[in-house]
Scaffold this motif. Structure first.
Motif, mmCIF file in Angstrom:
data_model
loop_
_atom_site.group_PDB
_atom_site.id
_atom_site.type_symbol
_atom_site.label_atom_id
_atom_site.label_comp_id
_atom_site.label_asym_id
_atom_site.label_seq_id
_atom_site.Cartn_x
_atom_site.Cartn_y
_atom_site.Cartn_z
ATOM 1 N N GLY A 112 0.776 -1.231 0.000
ATOM 2 C CA GLY A 112 0.000 0.000 0.000
ATOM 3 C C GLY A 112 0.803 1.275 0.000
ATOM 4 O O GLY A 112 0.306 2.320 -0.429
ATOM 5 N N TYR A 113 2.019 1.218 0.477
ATOM 6 C CA TYR A 113 2.825 2.432 0.507
ATOM 7 C C TYR A 113 4.042 2.325 -0.401
ATOM 8 O O TYR A 113 4.239 3.160 -1.277
ATOM 9 C CB TYR A 113 3.247 2.797 1.930
ATOM 10 C CG TYR A 113 2.117 3.395 2.719
ATOM 11 C CD1 TYR A 113 1.547 4.597 2.340
ATOM 12 C CD2 TYR A 113 1.614 2.755 3.838
ATOM 13 C CE1 TYR A 113 0.507 5.149 3.053
ATOM 14 C CE2 TYR A 113 0.573 3.306 4.559
ATOM 15 C CZ TYR A 113 0.024 4.501 4.164
ATOM 16 O OH TYR A 113 -1.008 5.043 4.861
ATOM 17 N N TYR A 114 4.847 1.308 -0.229
ATOM 18 C CA TYR A 114 6.066 1.234 -1.030
ATOM 19 C C TYR A 114 5.759 0.964 -2.505
ATOM 20 O O TYR A 114 6.133 1.743 -3.384
ATOM 21 C CB TYR A 114 7.030 0.175 -0.488
ATOM 22 C CG TYR A 114 8.256 0.068 -1.358
ATOM 23 C CD1 TYR A 114 9.242 1.050 -1.301
ATOM 24 C CD2 TYR A 114 8.409 -0.964 -2.272
ATOM 25 C CE1 TYR A 114 10.350 0.997 -2.131
ATOM 26 C CE2 TYR A 114 9.516 -1.025 -3.104
ATOM 27 C CZ TYR A 114 10.481 -0.051 -3.022
ATOM 28 O OH TYR A 114 11.570 -0.098 -3.853
ATOM 29 N N LEU A 115 5.088 -0.142 -2.797
ATOM 30 C CA LEU A 115 4.840 -0.508 -4.193
ATOM 31 C C LEU A 115 3.934 0.511 -4.877
ATOM 32 O O LEU A 115 4.191 0.907 -6.017
ATOM 33 C CB LEU A 115 4.248 -1.914 -4.286
ATOM 34 C CG LEU A 115 4.077 -2.454 -5.702
ATOM 35 C CD1 LEU A 115 5.418 -2.511 -6.430
ATOM 36 C CD2 LEU A 115 3.429 -3.834 -5.661
ATOM 37 N N ALA A 116 2.887 0.948 -4.189
ATOM 38 C CA ALA A 116 1.995 1.954 -4.779
ATOM 39 C C ALA A 116 2.761 3.237 -5.091
ATOM 40 O O ALA A 116 2.600 3.820 -6.163
ATOM 41 C CB ALA A 116 0.822 2.234 -3.845
ATOM 42 N N SER A 117 3.614 3.666 -4.184
ATOM 43 C CA SER A 117 4.401 4.882 -4.416
ATOM 44 C C SER A 117 5.408 4.685 -5.545
ATOM 45 O O SER A 117 5.580 5.568 -6.390
ATOM 46 C CB SER A 117 5.135 5.299 -3.140
ATOM 47 O OG SER A 117 4.223 5.684 -2.157
ATOM 48 N N LEU A 118 6.079 3.543 -5.555
ATOM 49 C CA LEU A 118 7.070 3.277 -6.589
ATOM 50 C C LEU A 118 6.427 3.293 -7.973
ATOM 51 O O LEU A 118 6.948 3.924 -8.908
ATOM 52 C CB LEU A 118 7.771 1.944 -6.341
ATOM 53 C CG LEU A 118 8.858 1.566 -7.347
ATOM 54 C CD1 LEU A 118 10.003 2.575 -7.326
ATOM 55 C CD2 LEU A 118 9.371 0.163 -7.054
ATOM 56 N N LEU A 119 5.297 2.622 -8.122
ATOM 57 C CA LEU A 119 4.603 2.610 -9.409
ATOM 58 C C LEU A 119 4.172 4.015 -9.819
ATOM 59 O O LEU A 119 4.273 4.400 -10.987
ATOM 60 C CB LEU A 119 3.397 1.671 -9.355
ATOM 61 C CG LEU A 119 3.720 0.183 -9.232
ATOM 62 C CD1 LEU A 119 2.457 -0.614 -8.924
ATOM 63 C CD2 LEU A 119 4.417 -0.331 -10.469
ATOM 64 N N ASP A 120 3.702 4.793 -8.854
ATOM 65 C CA ASP A 120 3.289 6.167 -9.117
ATOM 66 C C ASP A 120 4.486 7.010 -9.557
ATOM 67 O O ASP A 120 4.417 7.743 -10.553
ATOM 68 C CB ASP A 120 2.637 6.751 -7.859
ATOM 69 C CG ASP A 120 2.027 8.119 -8.085
ATOM 70 O OD1 ASP A 120 1.545 8.399 -9.200
ATOM 71 O OD2 ASP A 120 2.009 8.914 -7.129
ATOM 72 N N PHE A 121 5.583 6.918 -8.837
ATOM 73 C CA PHE A 121 6.777 7.700 -9.163
ATOM 74 C C PHE A 121 7.304 7.351 -10.558
ATOM 75 O O PHE A 121 7.677 8.235 -11.324
ATOM 76 C CB PHE A 121 7.881 7.462 -8.126
ATOM 77 C CG PHE A 121 7.744 8.264 -6.867
ATOM 78 C CD1 PHE A 121 6.546 8.346 -6.183
ATOM 79 C CD2 PHE A 121 8.823 8.935 -6.350
ATOM 80 C CE1 PHE A 121 6.426 9.081 -5.015
ATOM 81 C CE2 PHE A 121 8.733 9.675 -5.176
ATOM 82 C CZ PHE A 121 7.524 9.741 -4.507
ATOM 83 N N ILE A 122 7.340 6.070 -10.895
ATOM 84 C CA ILE A 122 7.821 5.661 -12.218
ATOM 85 C C ILE A 122 6.846 6.134 -13.299
ATOM 86 O O ILE A 122 7.245 6.661 -14.334
ATOM 87 C CB ILE A 122 8.035 4.138 -12.293
ATOM 88 C CG1 ILE A 122 9.158 3.707 -11.342
ATOM 89 C CG2 ILE A 122 8.363 3.705 -13.724
ATOM 90 C CD1 ILE A 122 9.286 2.205 -11.179
ATOM 91 N N GLY A 123 5.554 5.964 -13.056
ATOM 92 C CA GLY A 123 4.544 6.392 -14.025
ATOM 93 C C GLY A 123 4.595 7.876 -14.315
ATOM 94 O O GLY A 123 4.363 8.314 -15.453
ATOM 95 N N LEU A 124 4.923 8.671 -13.309
ATOM 96 C CA LEU A 124 4.986 10.122 -13.501
ATOM 97 C C LEU A 124 6.152 10.557 -14.388
ATOM 98 O O LEU A 124 6.219 11.711 -14.797
ATOM 99 C CB LEU A 124 5.048 10.837 -12.147
ATOM 100 C CG LEU A 124 3.719 10.908 -11.413
ATOM 101 C CD1 LEU A 124 3.909 11.370 -9.982
ATOM 102 C CD2 LEU A 124 2.739 11.793 -12.148
#
Length: 191
Positions: free
Chosen positions: A71-83
């Motif tokens: 919920g925090y690490y993977l979700a954030s990582l995917l968001d950061f890469i997608g941006l």
């Protein structure tokens, strides 16, 4: 006031990420590490403040570890890469699909039937997202990169929605402050 501040901060985060990418060539994992490192002292303080609560069962700790990663690490990582591939505004439109995903997951796995109003909101929301993304469909490399980024951010929203749905029972047992503090501390380990 805290809920409003949190929502504004959550919406403002991609602008800071995009500025980070533009200011200096930096990887998504480096930005995520900085974000996690800066927030870690606050969550350690929260955990210390809540230290006198009831001890947690092994399954609760396993849930905290799993949900902290998802919920925090993977979700954030995917968001950061997608941006790296989509504008911040489009990224937030996609990321803010997570409440609709919560409704869908709750219907599928918790037998919580959505109301007519919720179904209408789902239809309007996804029609709007389809409209926003429709001009980016195509074979051109920049369109493929855009869609790749959009899919990564959608996957991030899905991870966060799964976190919210599966974590709801754990929050009842552990308490929301302890749960948040512990999952955020866990999420800094992979960063």
């Amino acid at each position: 006031m805290f809920a409003l501040a949190g929502t504004v901060s959550f919406a403002f985060r991609p602008i800071l990420i995009k500025l980070g990418y533009q200011t200096h060539p930096v990887s998504a994992t480096t930005l995520l590490f900085l974000r996690m490192t800066l927030s870690l002292p606050f969550f350690l303080a929260m955990a210390w403040w809540m230290r006198n609560g009831a001890s947690l069962a092994r399954r609760d700790w396993l849930g905290i570890v799993g949900l902290g990663f998802l919920g925090y690490y993977l979700a954030s990582l995917l968001d950061f890469i997608g941006l790296q591939f989509v504008p911040a505004g489009v990224g937030r439109l996609i990321m803010f699909l997570y409440p609709t995903l919560v409704v869908i997951l709750s219907a599928a796995f918790l037998s919580k039937s959505p109301t007519r109003r919720e179904l209408a909101a789902l239809a309007i929301t996804y029609a709007g997202i389809a409209l926003v993304l429709s001009d980016k469909l195509g074979a051109a490399p920049e369109h493929r990169q855009f869609m790749f980024g959009a899919l990564l951010i959608f996957a991030s929203a899905m991870c966060y929605a799964v976190y919210l749905v599966t974590g709801s029972q754990l929050v009842k047992r552990v308490g929301s402050v302890r749960f948040t503090a512990y999952t955020m501390i866990v999420s800094t380990a992979p960063a």
